[in-house]
Design a protein around this motif. Structure first.
Motif, PDB file in Angstrom:
ATOM      1  N   HIS A  57       2.894  -6.321   3.018  1.00 40.22           N
ATOM      2  CA  HIS A  57       3.506  -7.416   3.761  1.00 40.22           C
ATOM      3  C   HIS A  57       4.345  -6.896   4.922  1.00 40.22           C
ATOM      4  O   HIS A  57       4.750  -5.732   4.949  1.00 40.22           O
ATOM      5  N   ASN A  58       4.635  -7.806   5.894  1.00 41.27           N
ATOM      6  CA  ASN A  58       5.568  -7.482   6.981  1.00 41.27           C
ATOM      7  C   ASN A  58       6.611  -8.580   7.053  1.00 41.27           C
ATOM      8  O   ASN A  58       6.486  -9.641   6.441  1.00 41.27           O
ATOM      9  N   THR A  59       7.650  -8.338   7.819  1.00 38.41           N
ATOM     10  CA  THR A  59       8.775  -9.283   7.889  1.00 38.41           C
ATOM     11  C   THR A  59       8.494 -10.436   8.841  1.00 38.41           C
ATOM     12  O   THR A  59       9.264 -11.403   8.874  1.00 38.41           O
ATOM     13  N   ASN A  60       7.411 -10.393   9.598  1.00 36.26           N
ATOM     14  CA  ASN A  60       7.090 -11.485  10.517  1.00 36.26           C
ATOM     15  C   ASN A  60       6.408 -12.649   9.778  1.00 36.26           C
ATOM     16  O   ASN A  60       6.718 -13.813  10.014  1.00 36.26           O
ATOM     17  N   ASP A  61       5.467 -12.295   8.868  1.00 40.87           N
ATOM     18  CA  ASP A  61       4.704 -13.340   8.157  1.00 40.87           C
ATOM     19  C   ASP A  61       4.360 -12.830   6.764  1.00 40.87           C
ATOM     20  O   ASP A  61       3.591 -11.876   6.615  1.00 40.87           O
ATOM     21  N   TRP A  62       4.935 -13.493   5.766  1.00 38.79           N
ATOM     22  CA  TRP A  62       4.736 -13.039   4.363  1.00 38.79           C
ATOM     23  C   TRP A  62       3.274 -13.165   3.944  1.00 38.79           C
ATOM     24  O   TRP A  62       2.720 -12.331   3.234  1.00 38.79           O
ATOM     25  N   GLY A  63       2.616 -14.222   4.427  1.00 40.70           N
ATOM     26  CA  GLY A  63       1.239 -14.467   4.013  1.00 40.70           C
ATOM     27  C   GLY A  63       0.230 -13.559   4.668  1.00 40.70           C
ATOM     28  O   GLY A  63      -0.903 -13.412   4.196  1.00 40.70           O
ATOM     29  N   ASP A  64       0.592 -12.922   5.776  1.00 40.45           N
ATOM     30  CA  ASP A  64      -0.342 -12.043   6.481  1.00 40.45           C
ATOM     31  C   ASP A  64      -0.262 -10.655   5.865  1.00 40.45           C
ATOM     32  O   ASP A  64       0.270  -9.700   6.473  1.00 40.45           O
ATOM     33  N   ALA A  65      -0.760 -10.558   4.593  1.00 40.55           N
ATOM     34  CA  ALA A  65      -0.674  -9.288   3.861  1.00 40.55           C
ATOM     35  C   ALA A  65      -1.969  -8.522   3.999  1.00 40.55           C
ATOM     36  O   ALA A  65      -3.048  -9.101   4.042  1.00 40.55           O
ATOM     37  N   THR A  66      -1.889  -7.211   4.041  1.00 39.14           N
ATOM     38  CA  THR A  66      -3.084  -6.369   4.139  1.00 39.14           C
ATOM     39  C   THR A  66      -2.866  -5.097   3.354  1.00 39.14           C
ATOM     40  O   THR A  66      -1.746  -4.568   3.306  1.00 39.14           O
ATOM     41  N   PHE A  67      -3.953  -4.625   2.680  1.00 43.98           N
ATOM     42  CA  PHE A  67      -3.859  -3.373   1.926  1.00 43.98           C
ATOM     43  C   PHE A  67      -5.085  -2.530   2.250  1.00 43.98           C
ATOM     44  O   PHE A  67      -6.218  -3.031   2.226  1.00 43.98           O
ATOM     45  N   ASN A  68      -4.887  -1.291   2.568  1.00 47.20           N
ATOM     46  CA  ASN A  68      -5.983  -0.383   2.921  1.00 47.20           C
ATOM     47  C   ASN A  68      -6.598   0.170   1.646  1.00 47.20           C
ATOM     48  O   ASN A  68      -6.024   1.041   0.994  1.00 47.20           O
TER      49      ASN A  68
END
Length: 904
Positions: free
Chosen positions: A718-729
């Protein structure tokens, strides 16, 4: 004379002794276990046994004694002597088995059959004792099992005498006498010289070995004797086989006359033996065209191409049946259902005369019925008025005697209509419709023909209501005429002229409420209106004399007239002028935790609700309002926030306040940020929250992850700009289970997800099945499927390309690979032979096969007619009791298979 007298005395003594002996023996023979003469009965039986000169006689006596013991048990089974009788039955079972086994095998014959019958009877009697008569002693079950085992073994010709004895003793040394000579031959048995034995027919084997010479050679005759079986045995076949040149040996043996057996394997013509069995007018061809040698029934005949059914089925046709060919209606596949082409036929009576119900329509059936279906039937009633010609029996009892069409229509039986115009003699038809004790005159006096209800009766001028309405009067009602109060216009309202009536109690005794004024009602009430009761209270001040119970609890203890007046109870007046000691009367009126001082401090006597307290200059609110403060409220003085002008709105100056927790500890949501509220919130607006997440990666310090979530830092995905815009490599990730344990479906492959799935597409699954045969570890089979490994039929290249090596012939009895013929419903976990073979017929065919059950493949593993070699069903798996070695000791149980192995 003296000498003769002595002889007479001695003779009389002998005679009396003989008489007493007969009486004593007769009494002993009728005695039961537990009775005084029973030991004498057993002693007499032992004497008979000792006098017998051969093992065969010994065996027959023991079988006779066993049947006696069973009869005795039946007579005392419900008494306290039943267990003693059970002991005698057990001993008789053992002795009978030993005696029969001691007879040479070729001479046992029907002795074994009798032993089997009695043992199985004993088992049935004991099981009934346990099930129906409440036998609880465990010894009953032990003896019952012993009897069942002996009965089944004795009836099996494959069981040797040694094996029969092993059931009892469990040791070869106790089968027969331990002497090296084996079974002793009776002294008076004489063996024929070989040259004489060779001349004898039949040969002296089996049951014929028991024949004494004098049974055939009466009076020393040695010549002219017949060797035919019928010279000794009654010919139950009445010479029919003898006339065909067939001898008894074709079916019977000298071991036992029954069961008889004939090997049909090489027989080619049934008529050779069965021409006499053919019923009268039976099919004249070869029996094998319809019947099988395995079972006489069911019989099967190939009717293909046959239409002249009457050639064989003349007598099968019912009386007065269709005279044409059977094939006009029936088919050769099944006798029913039968079908006849009725097209163009209208003369139904020619065939269906007897099908017509009694008193039915006399015309042709086709007037009402069709050839497609017997029902529904229709009849054209147009213009028909003489209904009685057909419907005489349809009319109910005591019905209208005229034509049905007078009331009914041909369109529908109901509704029916009758023109009552001008008819007044209702009773001529409706006598039974009148209720009990009803008005005795004509119905038309009250009712109309338009509708039965409403009914009217002219009561004009009638006053003797009781003549008709006696039962309508309520209990304890006014005894006079109804017309005194009621009118004929309406039953209610009723009116009674109470003018001048003052003795109300004469009628209204029960109307007075409990504890009411005891005087006459007229003292208060009038006859115009009951509720307008008045009492002249003028000058009355002693209210308590009547109104004691009317005073509320803890009310003013003085006279009511102190406050109330007789004009209006609610117009209460107490002169409070100058009264300040309110507590003297109003102690209970003060609310809980109220001001402790006098009410007059705040309230006045003019208006209770207009209470006023001078709060001017008051700041110590807690002295009075301690209980008013909410839980966990600001601990300071109320005046810090509130004013005496109004409790709300309250005002607190938050300017410069940052220690919110000092007041708002309970306001914080569960698991909220542990720091000061001022880190995110401000005093201008609680909802305008702002927290600077820039550069923060330790999310866990504030944000608890969901159960089973990725255990790493939130910032990994996650990032602090948008909780829902999560990504995992996921590149290079193979340990899926570390994060996705809960994502796996129930009973899924237990290994790593990466074994089958990849990180590019979850649905693109690939598993290498090469060399794997344990399919069940991952793939649950469908219900009713074959229970073995999937790999026995399927391969990993193509699931649908299945092959199965079926051990039982798949073309058995024409099954041709159709599984449902043996596996109903496709359930391969179970099978049945009943789809093709009738179990009732199979039971009859196997009635002499020991251990027979409906588990056909137990004996017919290859589907053939002959049993599989080496099968001995009776010794599959059961335990049998040992012979009791001591009179009062119950021996242990041992498997019979273990006993049999000792003789191999």
């Amino acid at each position: 004379m003296r000498r003769y007298r002595r002889f007479i005395v001695i003779g009389l003594a002998f005679l009396m002794a003989a008489v007493w002996s007969v009486v004593l023996v007769s009494g002993a023979e009728a005695s039961m276990p537990g009775e005084g003469l029973y030991p004498l009965k057993l002693a007499l039986e032992h004497l008979r046994y000792d006098l017998a000169a051969s093992d065969a006689f010994h065996a027959r006596l023991d079988l006779e004694f066993l049947e006696r013991r069973l009869d005795e048990l039946q007579q005392v089974i419900t008494t306290d002597r039943a267990m003693q009788a059970l002991d005698e039955v057990e001993l008789a079972l053992i002795e009978s088995t030993k005696a029969v086994a001691a007879v040479p095998a070729e001479a046992q014959g029907d002795m074994r059959a009798e032993l089997a019958r009695l043992a199985l009877r004993a088992n049935a009697d004991l099981e009934r004792w346990r099930a129906e008569l409440g036998g609880q002693d465990p010894r009953i079950a032990v003896v019952a099992e012993l009897a069942r085992t002996i009965g089944e073994a004795a009836s099996n010709p494959a069981i040797t005498s040694a094996e029969l004895l092993l059931i009892l003793s469990g040791a070869a040394s106790s089968m027969v006498d331990a002497s090296a000579g084996g079974i002793e031959i009776a002294a008076r048995s004489i063996a024929l010289p070989p040259e004489l034995a060779a001349k004898h027919r039949p040969t002296f084997t089996g049951r014929h070995a028991e024949i004494d010479c004098n049974q055939c050679h009466v009076g020393g005759q040695t010549k002219g004797l017949s060797a035919a079986c019928v010279s000794c045995h009654e010919d139950e076949h009445t010479g029919k086989f003898e006339s065909m040149g067939l001898t008894c040996e074709r079916c019977h043996t000298d071991i036992a006359f029954k069961p008889a057996s004939f090997d049909h394997q090489n027989a080619t013509t049934c008529q050779e033996c069965h021409q006499v069995d053919t019923p009268v007018d039976h099919f004249a061809g070869e029996c094998s065209i319809c019947h099988m040698t395995q079972a006489w029934k069911p019989a099967d005949f190939n009717h293909t191409g046959f239409t002249a059914c009457a050639d064989c089925h003349t007598k099968d046709k019912p009386v007065d049946h269709f005279a044409g060919l059977c094939s006009n209606c029936h088919s050769t596949s099944a006798w029913k259902p039968a079908d006849f082409n009725h097209t163009g036929f209208s003369d139904c009576v020619a065939c269906h005369t007897k099908d017509k119900p009694t008193n039915h329509f006399e015309g042709q059936c086709s007037n009402c019925h069709t050839t497609n279906a017997w029902q529904p039937a229709t009849f054209d009633h147009s213009g028909q008025a003489n209904c009685v010609a057909c419907h005489t029996d349809d009319k109910p009892a005591n019905h209208f005697a005229g034509q049905c069409s007078t009331c009914h229509a041909t369109g529908a039986w109901l509704p029916a209509s009758f023109n009552h115009t001008g008819l007044t003699d209702c009773a001529s038809c409706h006598t039974k419709d009148k209720p009990a004790n009803h008005f005795a005159e004509q119905c038309s006096t009250c009712h109309a023909t338009g509708a039965w209800i409403p009914a009217t009766f002219s009561h004009t001028g009638l006053t003797d209501c009781a003549a008709c309405h006696t039962k309508d009067k309520p209990t304890n009602h006014f005894a006079g005429q109804c017309a005194t109060c009621h009118t004929t216009t309406g039953w209610t309202p009723a009116s009674f002229n109470h003018t001048g009536q003052t003795d109300c109690a004469a009628c209204h005794t029960k109307d007075k409420p409990t504890n009411h004024f005891a005087g006459q009602c007229s003292t208060c009430h009038n006859t115009n209106s009951w509720s307008e009761g008045t009492f002249n209270h003028t000058g009355q001040t002693d209210c308590a004399a009547c109104h004691t119970k009317d005073k509320p609890t803890n009310h003013f203890a003085g006279q009511c007239s102190t406050c109330h007046n007789t004009n209006s109870w609610g117009n209460v007046n107490f002169n409070h002028t100058g009264q300040t000691n309110c507590v003297s009367c109003h102690t209970g009126d003060k609310p809980p935790n109220h001001f402790a001082g006098q009410c007059s401090t705040c309230h006045n006597t003019n208006s209770w609700s207009e209470g006023a307290f001078n709060h001017t200059g008051q700041t110590d609110c807690a002295s009075c309002h301690t209980g008013d403060k909410p839980a966990n409220h600001f601990a300071g003085q109320c005046s810090t926030c509130h004013s005496t002008g109004a409790w709300t709105p309250a005002n607190f100056n938050h300017t410069g306040q940052t220690n919110c927790a000092s007041c708002h500890t309970g306001d914080k949501p569960p698991n909220h940020f542990a720091g000061q509220c001022s880190n995110c919130h401000n005093t201008n607006s609680w909802g305008n929250v702002n927290f600077n997440h820039t550069g923060l990666t330790d999310c866990q310090s504030c944000h608890t992850r969901p159960g089973g979530h990725f255990a790493g830092q939130c910032s990994t995905c996650h990032n602090t700009n948008d909780w829902g815009d999560a990504t995992f490599n996921h590149t290079g990730q193979t340990d899926c289970a570390s994060c996705h344990t809960g994502d796996k479906p129930p009973n899924h492959f237990a290994g790593q997800c990466s074994t089958c799935h990849n990180t590019n597409s979850w649905g693109n699954v690939n598993f290498n099945h090469a060399g794997l045969t344990d399919c069940q570890s991952c793939h649950t089979r469908p219900s009713g499927h074959f229970q073995g490994q999937c790999s026995q039929c399927h391969n990993t290249n193509d699931w649908g390309d299945a092959s199965f090596d079926h051990t039982f012939p798949m073309d058995h009895e024409g099954a041709n690979g159709v599984c449902s013929r043996c596996h109903p419903g496709g359930d391969t976990s179970q099978w049945t032979c009943a789809n093709c073979h009738n179990y009732n017929n199979m039971d009859n065919e196997h009635n002499n096969v020991n251990g027979y059950s409906h588990n056909c493949i137990q004996c017919h593993a290859d589907g053939g007619d002959r049993p599989t070699a080496g099968v001995l069903p009776i010794f599959a798996a059961f335990q049998n009791p040992w012979l009791r070695s001591q009179p009062n000791q119950r021996p242990p149980q041992r498997p019979l298979q273990q006993l049999l192995s000792q003789t191999q």
